[in-house]
Write a protein that holds these residues in place. Sequence first.
Motif, PDB file in Angstrom:
ATOM      1  N   ALA A  42       0.880  -1.069  -0.231  1.00  0.00           N
ATOM      2  CA  ALA A  42       0.030  -0.054   0.018  1.00  0.00           C
ATOM      3  C   ALA A  42       0.849   1.264  -0.015  1.00  0.00           C
ATOM      4  O   ALA A  42       0.447   2.299  -0.687  1.00  0.00           O
ATOM      5  CB  ALA A  42      -0.931  -0.022   1.186  1.00  0.00           C
ATOM      6  N   ILE A  43       1.944   1.267   0.882  1.00  0.00           N
ATOM      7  CA  ILE A  43       2.808   2.529   0.751  1.00  0.00           C
ATOM      8  C   ILE A  43       3.490   2.729  -0.711  1.00  0.00           C
ATOM      9  O   ILE A  43       3.583   3.757  -1.008  1.00  0.00           O
ATOM     10  CB  ILE A  43       3.845   2.243   1.840  1.00  0.00           C
ATOM     11  CG1 ILE A  43       4.440   3.652   2.132  1.00  0.00           C
ATOM     12  CG2 ILE A  43       4.986   1.384   1.652  1.00  0.00           C
ATOM     13  CD1 ILE A  43       3.634   4.755   2.553  1.00  0.00           C
ATOM     14  N   ILE A  44       3.837   1.444  -1.145  1.00  0.00           N
ATOM     15  CA  ILE A  44       4.326   1.742  -2.647  1.00  0.00           C
ATOM     16  C   ILE A  44       3.094   2.419  -3.698  1.00  0.00           C
ATOM     17  O   ILE A  44       3.639   3.290  -4.263  1.00  0.00           O
ATOM     18  CB  ILE A  44       4.620   0.461  -3.224  1.00  0.00           C
ATOM     19  CG1 ILE A  44       5.962  -0.266  -2.278  1.00  0.00           C
ATOM     20  CG2 ILE A  44       5.105   0.810  -4.678  1.00  0.00           C
ATOM     21  CD1 ILE A  44       6.320  -1.735  -2.830  1.00  0.00           C
ATOM     22  N   GLY A  45       2.227   2.173  -3.535  1.00  0.00           N
ATOM     23  CA  GLY A  45       1.076   2.598  -4.149  1.00  0.00           C
ATOM     24  C   GLY A  45       0.781   3.995  -3.903  1.00  0.00           C
ATOM     25  O   GLY A  45       0.874   5.077  -4.797  1.00  0.00           O
ATOM     26  N   VAL A  46       0.897   4.373  -2.622  1.00  0.00           N
ATOM     27  CA  VAL A  46       0.602   5.687  -2.270  1.00  0.00           C
ATOM     28  C   VAL A  46       1.857   6.547  -2.758  1.00  0.00           C
ATOM     29  O   VAL A  46       1.725   7.806  -3.128  1.00  0.00           O
ATOM     30  CB  VAL A  46       0.256   5.796  -0.610  1.00  0.00           C
ATOM     31  CG1 VAL A  46       0.519   7.238  -0.236  1.00  0.00           C
ATOM     32  CG2 VAL A  46      -1.035   5.151  -0.401  1.00  0.00           C
ATOM     33  N   LEU A  47       2.940   6.179  -2.467  1.00  0.00           N
ATOM     34  CA  LEU A  47       4.226   6.950  -2.936  1.00  0.00           C
ATOM     35  C   LEU A  47       4.301   7.091  -4.347  1.00  0.00           C
ATOM     36  O   LEU A  47       4.602   8.132  -5.036  1.00  0.00           O
ATOM     37  CB  LEU A  47       5.509   6.182  -2.229  1.00  0.00           C
ATOM     38  CG  LEU A  47       5.722   6.527  -0.926  1.00  0.00           C
ATOM     39  CD1 LEU A  47       7.116   5.629  -0.440  1.00  0.00           C
ATOM     40  CD2 LEU A  47       5.679   7.650  -0.506  1.00  0.00           C
TER      41      LEU A  47
END
Length: 178
Positions: A42-47
């Motif tokens: 999820a953090i990869i997607g947000v970033l």
Amino acid sequence: LGQNVEITETVDEIYAWVIPYLYSIVFTMTMQMYLQAQMKNAIIGVLSVIALVLDIAVTWWCVSVMGGIHGALLGLNVSSWSMVIAEFVYVFGGWCPHTWSGFSTAAFVDLIPMLKLSVTSGLMLCLEYWYTSILVLMSGYAKDANIAISAFAICQYIYTWELNICLGFFGAAWYATM
């Protein structure tokens, strides 16, 4: 090498701008693999979304101020390195408490197999970039090299979009199963 003079002059202008981008790929790919292994997708997607918005804004600004290819490449470098910095901040900032406890001697356990994997992965990426570079070099020998390289660039963009669409569906399907 007997290439078209216009093309070689253009390459002379842009290659120095592309080198920082290539180095950013080294860091961002490594950090993304680490985060994926830790189930932090999820953090990869947000970033990535933040980097996309930043890329659009910075590239628009750089192209409108600097103009041309230099502005576009500066925007690419800014957005790609911002992604690297954001991933480093996330990992080293304490948001991975169960997976990152700091540097230790445990990092040197099984170093040889990891080195073998890293070297072969790096060689595979080099072959991929060399393949593309050789295709561009060969298309420079065409009668109208500008048209040949432009057609090659269009094919590369279509290939990249196609790959990203497939990866997006894969990520969405994977996320839905969690």
